[in-house]
Design an enzyme around this catalytic site. Structure first.
Site, mmCIF file in Angstrom:
data_model
loop_
_atom_site.group_PDB
_atom_site.id
_atom_site.type_symbol
_atom_site.label_atom_id
_atom_site.label_comp_id
_atom_site.label_asym_id
_atom_site.label_seq_id
_atom_site.Cartn_x
_atom_site.Cartn_y
_atom_site.Cartn_z
ATOM 1 N N CYS A 122 -15.254 -24.307 17.029
ATOM 2 C CA CYS A 122 -14.301 -24.339 15.921
ATOM 3 C C CYS A 122 -13.380 -25.525 16.112
ATOM 4 C CB CYS A 122 -13.516 -23.020 15.921
ATOM 5 S SG CYS A 122 -12.100 -22.985 14.823
ATOM 6 N N CYS B 119 -10.193 -25.717 14.807
ATOM 7 C CA CYS B 119 -8.787 -25.409 14.530
ATOM 8 C C CYS B 119 -7.922 -25.860 15.718
ATOM 9 C CB CYS B 119 -8.618 -23.926 14.220
ATOM 10 S SG CYS B 119 -8.394 -22.853 15.656
ATOM 11 N N CYS C 102 -8.452 -23.936 19.021
ATOM 12 C CA CYS C 102 -9.719 -24.177 19.717
ATOM 13 C C CYS C 102 -9.853 -25.615 20.192
ATOM 14 C CB CYS C 102 -10.886 -23.808 18.801
ATOM 15 S SG CYS C 102 -10.846 -22.069 18.335
ATOM 16 N N ASP D 149 -3.735 7.230 -4.095
ATOM 17 C CA ASP D 149 -5.071 7.690 -4.464
ATOM 18 C C ASP D 149 -5.698 8.440 -3.288
ATOM 19 O OD1 ASP D 149 -5.144 5.215 -3.060
ATOM 20 O OD2 ASP D 149 -7.283 5.071 -3.519
ATOM 21 N N ASP E 239 0.861 -1.172 0.000
ATOM 22 C CA ASP E 239 0.000 0.000 0.000
ATOM 23 C C ASP E 239 0.910 1.240 0.000
ATOM 24 O OD1 ASP E 239 -2.216 1.543 0.028
ATOM 25 O OD2 ASP E 239 -2.920 0.954 2.010
HETATM 26 ZN ZN ZN Z 1 -10.470 -21.964 16.134
#
Ligand code: ZN
Length: 490
Positions: A278, A280, A283, A127, A92
């Site tokens: 979750c 993952c 978790c 911009d 950026d």
């Molecule tokens: Zn998770």
């Protein structure tokens, strides 16, 4: 020469490949570019690559340009070595700082040169991010400045580095569309839709849908579209269905710092959670209470990792949905997470005609999952294509039931689509799975199909046999059509 190829469409959503020549990599889209702060790395870029499969990230060249510690190392070693990341790196330009602080001390030419010098793969001019709801005069004059910067970017010597052409125009659809056309005509490579973060922060997803749709009208199918600052996984499906290919976000890290936990349905606060919904590693290995008891830095990193798992998981979910032609079903599901997302979905469906242009003609099965399904591009397309069929005969039966020899011709009728030639009953989307308890929206959409068909054949006499349609649907059918209920006794 184009660096972007679309491999599959669903609505305006695209599975694509962005070739980034300077990095020597091809990035699969849609994808997310995690924002990496050169000074503070919550999750190391090498971990983003090895653990999350990140093919691309974004960092801020303006911060590096102004940093006493990092400017020279970036110039000497290059960004990839400095960040330890071998994928594509987008930078950026300081436009965000410009919008926050009112001024910055580089020009487009200087920052593009700097981006090239530090080895950026995708550079950005300076911009002017015009916020939503400003008066038109301001939006137009800032747009003129942005356009001037884009033209400077075209003239700059940027080598193999891809260069973005940001699209501004505040919340004025016509300005967004014009800005997009102008951006496209520069021939630059990637099209970020700018200054949409305030809309997302205020949950204005309907306005966001209108802005994206306007930009897409101007851009057509050229180049990858980057929804600048969009990082909440709850809106990826909707934005992808509108035709966005790239997202970027610091949300995974910023939210984690405030103990906020991302899900595809919204944001939870760690203090309010007793269970993690979750699968993952974070978790699975921890409970919310355990995390809450940890030191701030460790907790922040673990939450950031969970946020990244959810983010990349949703990107894969969106890709698979495009692949299998179920993106709009996914958008429908995600829209139930928050009333403002539902507004966004409804606004997206206002642009069904625009989405229809790239939508696949055939998919697996159309699932009718809500009243909104009645407004999907497939229904619109079915109505539009009713003019492709001829009728032979004066007396035609349109029916949800069986055929009847008393008529010259019998057509099937199926909500939400309306009339169809019976020999096409086994083709997409007429093979739709619909609930037994059909809603008013489906009947009304079918009635609109009937109306269109009847109006195409002014000299034919029609009888419609419907299965208990809502009165509001029957009112839409032209008066000259004889109506009978499928289950009524004659
Ligand atoms: Zn998770």
């Amino acid at each position: 020469m184009t660096n972007f190829e679309v491999r599959a469409y669903d609505a305006a959503g695209r599975l694509g490949e962005l070739t980034v020549p300077r990095a020597g990599v091809t990035v699969e889209t849609p994808t997310i570019l995690p924002v990496v702060n050169p000074h503070v790395q919550t999750v190391e870029p090498s971990t983003l690559e090895s653990e999350f499969g990140a093919e691309i990230l974004i960092t801020n060249s303006y911060i590096l340009h102004g940093s006493e510690d990092l400017r020279d190392p970036a110039l000497d070693r290059g960004l990839h070595d400095l960040l330890d990341f071998s994928g594509a790196i987008m930078t950026d330009s300081g436009s965000f700082q410009l919008s926050e602080y009112g001024e910055i001390d580089v020009t487009t030419e200087e920052i593009l040169q700097f981006q090239r010098d530090i080895g950026s793969d995708i550079g950005t001019p300076v911009d002017i991010p015009t916020p939503p709801d400003v008066d038109r005069e301001q939006a137009e004059s800032e747009l003129a400045t942005t356009q001037d910067r884009l033209e400077r970017a075209v003239d700059a010597d940027t080598g193999e580095m891809l260069v973005t052409a940001p699209v501004q125009g505040s919340t004025y659809p016509d300005l967004r569309e014009r800005a997009a056309k102008d951006a496209k005509s520069t021939g630059l490579d990637v099209f970020p839709l700018g200054a949409v973060v305030p809309l997302m922060n205020e949950y204005r997803y309907a306005d966001l849908a209108d802005v994206v749709a306007a930009c897409k009208r101007g851009l057509g199918e050229s180049g990858p579209v980057h929804l600048f600052g969009a990082g909440h996984p709850m809106m990826f499906a909707m934005a992808a269905a509108l035709g966005c290919d790239l997202f970027d976000s610091a949300a995974y890290a910023l939210y984690a710092r405030d103990d906020r936990y991302l899900t595809v349905r919204g944001t939870e606060h760690l203090d309010d959670m007793e269970y993690f919904p979750c699968q993952c590693p974070v978790c699975t290995d921890h409970t919310p209470a355990e995390l809450a008891g940890m030191a701030e830095k460790v907790r922040g990193e673990l939450l950031a990792r969970h946020n990244l798992y959810v983010t990349y998981g949703e990107i894969r979910t969106v890709r698979q949905a495009i692949r299998s032609g179920t993106l709009l079903e996914l958008v429908d599901t995600r829209a139930r997470g928050h009333p403002t997302m539902l507004d966004g979905y409804r606004a997206l469906l206002d642009h069904a005609e625009q989405l229809e242009r790239t939508d696949r003609v055939s998919k697996g099965t159309f699932f009718y999952t809500s009243a909104e399904s009645a407004r999907r591009p497939e229904v619109l397309r079915h109505h539009e294509r009713l003019d492709r069929f001829d009728i032979e005969g004066d007396e035609v039966l349109l029916t949800e039931g069986g055929s009847n020899d008393r008529y010259d011709e019998t057509w099937g009728v199926r909500p939400p689509f309306g009339p169809y030639p019976r020999e096409l009953g086994d083709t997409y989307p007429l093979t739709a799975e619909v609930p037994d308890r059909m809603d008013r929206a489906a009947h009304e959409a079918a009635a609109d199909g009937v109306t269109r068909f009847v109006e195409l054949h002014p000299d034919v006499s029609f009888t419609l046999v419907h299965d208990d349609w809502a009165a509001t649907a029957l009112e839409r059918v032209p008066e000259r059509v004889r109506l009978r209920d499928l289950h009524a006794r004659e």
